[in-house]
Design a protein around this motif. Structure first.
Motif: not given
Length: 136
Positions: A78, A80, A113, A124-125, A127
């Motif tokens: 993930q 951000r 996301e 990969w997320s 978000y």
């Protein structure tokens, strides 16, 4: 006892291709590049995303360990970002492979996301946390 995750080792098919992806698409800063000797292929590339390190290693040297597996399976990372829509457009502009979801989607838990695949299939997320800090 408290701990902190600081890095991930990722075994990749082509270190240079992955290094370019993470630097140009994801925006990771190239911290170190190592080769066994001058002019030899890259044996380790270390990139930084904030306080987190991505350590890229050539998979070929570990071929026996990966004989019955596919890279990227069983791990979902993930990232951000501050502006998900701008990052999504950047990925499109760079020709990055989008996966799982097509464009940024608002989720019930407060994230907006989309998913992105690297050259080796690691997902990969990406978000933006719009939950007011519930998920930081």
């Amino acid at each position: 006892m408290a701990g902190q995750v600081t890095s991930v080792f990722m075994y990749v098919e082509d270190v240079l291709k992955s290094l370019e992806f993470y630097n140009e698409v994801v925006g990771a800063e190239v911290a170190q590049i190592h080769a066994e000797e001058e002019g030899a292929p890259i044996s380790l590339a270390i990139l930084r995303i904030g306080d987190f390190s991505l350590m890229l290693h050539p998979r070929e040297a570990h071929a026996a360990e990966f004989a019955d597996t596919r890279p990227g399976v069983g791990i979902h990372l993930q990232l951000r970002v501050d502006d998900i829509d701008a990052f999504y457009q950047h990925c499109l502009d760079e020709g990055a492979m989008l996966s799982v979801s097509s464009e940024p989607t608002d989720q019930s838990w407060g994230w907006r996301e989309f998913a992105l695949k690297d050259p080796d299939g690691y997902v990969w997320s990406i978000y933006q946390d719009k939950s007011g800090g519930q998920w930081t």
